[in-house]
Design an enzyme around this catalytic site. Structure first.
Site, PDB file in Angstrom:
ATOM      1  N   LYS A  91       0.842  -1.205   0.000  1.00 50.14           N
ATOM      2  CA  LYS A  91       0.000   0.000   0.000  1.00 50.14           C
ATOM      3  C   LYS A  91       0.873   1.249   0.000  1.00 50.14           C
ATOM      4  O   LYS A  91       1.835   1.347   0.765  1.00 50.14           O
ATOM      5  CB  LYS A  91      -0.921  -0.024   1.225  1.00 50.14           C
ATOM      6  CG  LYS A  91      -1.959   1.108   1.254  1.00 50.14           C
ATOM      7  CD  LYS A  91      -2.865   0.966   2.472  1.00 50.14           C
ATOM      8  CE  LYS A  91      -3.912   2.068   2.530  1.00 50.14           C
ATOM      9  NZ  LYS A  91      -4.789   1.957   3.726  1.00 50.14           N
ATOM     10  N   SER A 166      -9.736   2.390   2.819  1.00 48.76           N
ATOM     11  CA  SER A 166      -8.890   3.100   1.877  1.00 48.76           C
ATOM     12  C   SER A 166      -7.967   2.184   1.066  1.00 48.76           C
ATOM     13  O   SER A 166      -7.422   2.586   0.042  1.00 48.76           O
ATOM     14  CB  SER A 166      -8.013   4.107   2.632  1.00 48.76           C
ATOM     15  OG  SER A 166      -7.147   3.424   3.542  1.00 48.76           O
ATOM     16  N   SER A 190      -9.872   0.000   7.033  1.00 52.88           N
ATOM     17  CA  SER A 190      -9.297   0.109   5.692  1.00 52.88           C
ATOM     18  C   SER A 190      -8.604  -1.143   5.190  1.00 52.88           C
ATOM     19  O   SER A 190      -8.219  -1.204   4.019  1.00 52.88           O
ATOM     20  CB  SER A 190      -8.318   1.283   5.635  1.00 52.88           C
ATOM     21  OG  SER A 190      -9.001   2.503   5.779  1.00 52.88           O
TER      22      SER A 190
END
Length: 518
Positions: A91, A166, A190
């Site tokens: 990420k 997210s 997330s």
């Protein structure tokens, strides 16, 4: 369990369709090489990521070099970790020296950090091959990956739907078979929410169980890096790699890491008390989501678990409390982006003042959701309002923690749906922040309390044929209990599915019909 009518054809020999455990074993046995496995995944990214947009940066040259180093070390007889040579998607909120780290924001466009996050370094030390950096909502502020300054990620199950947020990029990379492993971060769900809507596994470790050093902070008392994968055992092995005390992180717990790998291999839930949270269900939850959740609880009971109902009355206040605490901490953490030290700088014509340059840079660099939360947080922390807003929210946080303590006196783990609905359509909630925030209704309490929690796939909703996730929550430092439950569910549901759920996913090769502009 219902499934899409057009299952994807899977080739047994295709490295992109194999688990991380299988790939690691094949590499160790000399059946294939880390370079061959890495090249296969890079080819897969090239083939499908134009449609999915899971990656912001693909680091192919360095990935192949890392894989070649694993092959060399193995040929020399050096000891290697259990996941050595297996590719991973990282990420883009964790630093990887030399690779762009944008956090999905224009304000960090082009920034290349000179150091590795602790999580990144532990991956490299374990011989895991980092393919690149994945898309996310800007600074992890969002539940759909539509807030990225670089455009939305698409759910491989249906390219017109969101992949969660997210960390939708990491989850979508798994579901699109672009990587067998991924790293996410979880501030209010997330990791877990994207896992739920993509049919993958995502774990938020106990707060302090994984290092936040090198993680670009959103809300320091809530953020936590965690492992993501397509199977429970793969996730546990990755968890074991990244977990453990880090003296560079003041919030890191100096305690032994729970044996999550043994728990994932066992899957024994006999005698485990499983608490169904009364407040996390009912009105607002899609019928198909609740149906799959109830069926999963029945499967746990059939496997020997004791099912009890628990009440956590203050969970209903967790959402508003969270959306005061998070923006308050974000407004403080994001103050560093001032155009003076790193990142974007605009409005400097040689005459403008520092204040004017700072204002122009933030106006150009931050997106709408980031600005909204900074304004909200700054207001909540301002003189005269601190006690009324931020202070009260922290009191609610204490009540949520007490609810968990009472619930864990009656149950060893708690369960609920991970999300109230399946993946919604891109653009559907962009203009309704409150509806977007409600996606995190089930996941937020665990972040407020710092518990370990996870989402496991439990089938496809009969309403729309999209994945449903079950959330499991354990007390702090009892992360192994998550994997016991997850492995038990995976085993029972695998028998019903006749194989992995993701074998039923359509090929994400067609361009999406819904385009959302960041």
């Amino acid at each position: 369990m219902s499934a899409p009518t057009t299952p994807a054809a899977t080739a047994t020999g295709d490295p992109t369709r194999r688990t991380a455990v299988d790939l690691a074993a094949a590499i160790a046995a000399g059946e294939t090489s880390a370079v061959e496995v890495t090249r296969a995944h890079l080819d897969r990214i090239e083939a499908v990521d134009e449609a999915v947009h899971a990656f912001l940066h693909v680091d192919g040259e360095r990935a192949l070099a890392s894989a070649a180093e694993v092959d060399r070390r193995r040929a020399d007889g050096e000891p290697l970790g259990p996941l050595a040579g297996v590719p991973l998607a990282l990420k883009d909120v964790l630093t990887y020296a030399g690779a762009p780290t944008t956090c999905g924001s224009k304000i960090l466009e082009g920034w290349r950090p000179p150091y590795n996050a602790t999580v990144t370094q532990r991956l490299l030390d374990a011989g895991i091959v980092i393919l690149g950096k994945t898309n996310l909502d800007e600074f992890a502020m969002g539940s759909s990956t539509e807030n990225s300054a670089y455009g939305p990620t698409h759910n491989p199950w249906d390219l017109d739907r969101i992949p969660g947020g997210s960390g939708g990029g990491s989850a979508a990379a798994l579901a699109a078979f672009e990587a067998p492993l991924a790293i996410g971060t979880d501030t209010g769900g997330s990791i877990r929410q994207p896992a739920a809507v993509t049919g993958t596994v995502g774990v938020k470790p106990t707060y302090g169980g994984t290092s936040r050093y090198g993680l670009v902070a959103l809300a320091s008392s809530l953020d936590q890096p965690g492992p993501c994968a397509r199977s429970v055992l793969d996730t546990a092995l990755l968890h074991a790699v990244i977990a453990g005390h880090d003296p560079r992180d003041s919030t890191s717990i100096d305690a032994p890491v729970p044996d999550v790998v043994a728990a994932a291999r066992s899957g024994d839930v006999a005698g485990l008390r499983v608490g169904v949270v009364r407040e996390l269900g009912g009105e607002g939850y899609a019928p198909g989501v609740e149906q799959r959740f109830r069926e999963s609880v029945d499967l746990l009971a059939a496997a020997g678990a004791e099912i009890v109902e628990v009440s956590c009355p203050h969970f209903r206040y967790a959402l508003p409390a969270y959306y005061l605490i998070l923006p308050s901490e974000a407004s403080s953490n994001l103050a560093k982006f001032d155009a003076m030290r790193f990142g974007l700088r605009v409005g400097d014509d040689g005459v403008a003042s520092a204040e004017q340059v700072m204002a122009a840079t933030r106006e150009a660099g931050f997106g709408a959701e980031v600005k909204r939360r900074i304004i909200l947080g700054t207001y909540a922390l301002s003189s005269g309002y601190y006690d009324a807003y931020y202070g009260q929210a922290q009191k609610v946080r204490t009540l949520v923690i007490r609810d968990f303590e009472n619930a864990f006196a009656a149950a060893d783990v708690l369960v609920s749906p991970t999300t109230p609905t399946t993946a919604f359509r891109l653009g559907e909630r962009v203009d309704d922040p409150l509806a977007m925030y409600a996606n995190d209704l089930c996941t937020i309490p665990s972040n407020l309390a710092g518990n370990a929690s996870a989402s496991f796939p439990v089938g496809l909703s009969p309403d729309d044929g999209l994945p449903v996730g079950l959330q499991v929550i354990a007390p702090p430092l009892a992360d192994d209990r998550l994997y016991r439950v997850g492995a038990a569910l995976e085993r029972a549901l695998g028998e019903q599915w006749g194989g992995p759920l993701l074998d039923r996913i359509p090929e994400p090769t067609a361009r999406p019909s819904v385009e959302v502009q960041a």
